[in-house]
Design an enzyme around this catalytic site. Structure first.
Site, PDB file in Angstrom:
ATOM      1  CB  ALA A  31      -0.904   0.005   1.228  1.00 53.04           C
ATOM      2  NE  ARG A  43     -27.099  -5.841  15.333  1.00 55.67           N
ATOM      3  CZ  ARG A  43     -27.388  -6.160  14.088  1.00 55.67           C
ATOM      4  NH1 ARG A  43     -28.094  -5.356  13.354  1.00 55.67           N
ATOM      5  NH2 ARG A  43     -26.981  -7.288  13.560  1.00 55.67           N
ATOM      6  N   GLY A 127     -16.721 -13.612  -3.082  1.00 54.42           N
ATOM      7  CA  GLY A 127     -15.773 -13.608  -1.955  1.00 54.42           C
ATOM      8  C   GLY A 127     -14.356 -13.257  -2.352  1.00 54.42           C
ATOM      9  CD  GLU A 183     -25.684 -13.741   2.395  1.00 53.25           C
ATOM     10  OE1 GLU A 183     -25.892 -12.589   2.753  1.00 53.25           O
ATOM     11  OE2 GLU A 183     -24.537 -14.133   2.132  1.00 53.25           O
ATOM     12  CE  LYS A 198     -22.495 -13.328  -3.460  1.00 53.98           C
ATOM     13  NZ  LYS A 198     -22.416 -14.715  -2.969  1.00 53.98           N
TER      14      LYS A 198
HETATM   15  N1  HSE Z   1     -23.915 -16.589   1.487  1.00 55.21           N
HETATM   16  C1  HSE Z   1     -22.957 -16.245   0.496  1.00 55.21           C
HETATM   17  C2  HSE Z   1     -22.585 -17.517  -0.236  1.00 55.21           C
HETATM   18  C3  HSE Z   1     -21.744 -15.630   1.143  1.00 55.21           C
HETATM   19  O1  HSE Z   1     -22.919 -18.594   0.231  1.00 55.21           O
HETATM   20  O2  HSE Z   1     -21.988 -17.439  -1.297  1.00 55.21           O
HETATM   21  C4  HSE Z   1     -20.859 -14.912   0.181  1.00 55.21           C
HETATM   22  O3  HSE Z   1     -21.495 -13.851  -0.451  1.00 55.21           O
END
Ligand code: HSE
Length: 420
Positions: A31, A43, A127, A183, A198
């Site tokens: 960097a 939270r 990811g 999720e 996505k």
């Molecule tokens: N729930 C998502 C998956 C996590 O299973 O691909 C990554 O976005």
């Protein structure tokens, strides 16, 4: 030195802080500056965390801290992070987000607010795979002909286990949840919505298309059973949840659904929680990207690549990988006009004349059957498994209605598209 505030210190947030600490030598070398987590917003301050960073439960302690240069948004949800990201950008802070749902709904508004302020989102799709940078940079000389991807790790994990171990859906979903892939609401994974978010991000970069999840065809993997898997195996397929974006003339086809994919295709070999994306450019041909699509460290690796890029350059490349005037003529193809081959599973009464009625219903919609397999059941019924030649979605939907109306068809037919 670059100061970072992390909003949402869950699985990914903890990994971001941990990797920034563990790999600080290589990260600061790349960097050109030291990168420090100044504060994390959570939270529940009482909850135990695996990282030692200053925490607060007041988001304004990050948004209003003039020493914080980059806000990393890892909250999840749509409207709350939208307000947070808007405020961060308006106050001149760079933003890095992994939030695909936020981008699927608000990407263009946020990009407009950001203007020249860095706003990066590599971790939002697949990811750890640097697919956003591949589309924005590596493939920028190309018109993108198609993107076809396994972009939900949880669904791929479930389908892989169903194919390989012959097991049913529910226990595997629980396993995927325990492994931290799913999720917060796993219907996003199973129902195809996460993959759709996505896909829309990828399509916005590749085609400058502005569609919302509600505009596109989204089907999940809930209805897939071992019978479908038996058929798939018998005819040389595997079943994958695919996100597909394809340029068809002046239109872009966008869809997410389970598909039978030939075992010969590279993408059919993407198993478990791994993601795989094939991108075809008009000049480069087919390129393929493979890697972990979920999990704390893999996602954090992508988040940190954005932080490093911002630390290096200070400026982001525009969200639309192509300038709008170049591709702005592209429109979303209506879903009924998508052309595909189809696989159908029908539960029928096992008696004379039933096959004839089924093929007549298909013939009346001009659909040609390519392969058929009948599996008798113990209760005087049979499962009829068939694959069609190419036809339009509207003809298939009409045929499904005709089939369901037949007295000999006992349940709503199950349809899976075939992607060769
Ligand atoms: N729930 C998502 C998956 C996590 O299973 O691909 C990554 O976005």
């Amino acid at each position: 030195m670059i100061n970072v505030g992390i909003i949402g210190v869950g699985t990914v947030g903890e990994s971001v802080a941990k990797i920034l600490h563990d790999n600080r030598d290589i990260i600061s070398a790349r960097a050109g500056k030291e990168i420090v987590v100044k504060k994390g917003v959570v939270r529940d301050l009482k909850k135990a965390r695996s990282v030692d960073i200053p925490l607060t439960d007041n988001v304004d302690e990050v948004l209003e801290d003039p020493s914080i240069d980059i806000v990393v948004e890892l909250m999840g949800g749509v409207e709350a992070p939208y307000a947070v990201v808007k405020k961060a950008l308006k106050s001149g802070k760079a933003v890095v987000t992994a939030n695909k749902a936020l981008l699927a709904y608000h990407r263009y508004e946020l990009q407009d607010i950001a203007k020249d302020i860095p706003f990066e989102f590599e971790a939002s799709v697949a990811g750890g795979i640097p697919i956003i940078k591949a589309l924005k940079d590596g493939l920028s000389a190309n018109h993108i002909e198609s993107i076809k991807g396994i972009i939900n790790g949880t669904a791929n994990y479930i389908l892989t286990k169903m194919m390989q171990d012959g097991v049913d859906f529910e226990p595997i979903l629980e396993e995927a949840q325990e492994l931290g892939y799913a999720e917060a609401d796993p219907t996003f994974d199973i129902g195809g919505f996460d993959a759709a978010h996505k896909l829309l991000i990828l399509a916005s970069i590749a085609y400058g298309i502005d569609a919302k999840p509600e505009d596109i065809l989204i089907e999940g993997i809930e209805k897939i059973t071992q019978e479908d898997i038996v058929f798939a195996k018998e005819f040389g397929y595997t079943i994958k949840l695919l996100g597909i974006a394809k340029k068809v003339g002046d239109f872009v086809e966008l869809r997410v659904h389970p598909a039978l994919v030939s075992k010969e295709k590279m993408i059919s070999k993407v198993d478990g929680v791994m993601n795989g994306i094939s991108v075809v450019g008009d000049k480069v041909g087919e390129t393929m990207y493979y890697g972990p699509g979920a999990g704390g460290d893999a996602t954090a690796s992508a988040v940190i690549s954005d932080i490093i890029a911002i630390a290096r350059n200070g400026k982001s490349s525009p969200m639309l990988g192509f300038k709008r005037p170049l591709e702005s003529g592209l429109k979303l193809l209506e879903r009924e006009s998508v052309v595909s081959r189809y696989y159908l599973r029908l539960l029928v009464a096992d008696r004379p004349g039933v096959l004839a009625k089924v093929s007549q219903a298909m013939g009346e919609e001009n659909i040609s059957i390519e392969t058929m397999l009948q599996k008798p059941r113990s209760d005087e019924s049979a499962s009829l498994l068939l694959a069609t030649h190419l036809c339009e979605e509207r003809a298939m939907q009409a045929a499904l209605r005709r089939l369901f109306d037949l007295e000999s068809v006992k349940e709503h037919p199950v349809m899976i598209r075939i992607e060769d």
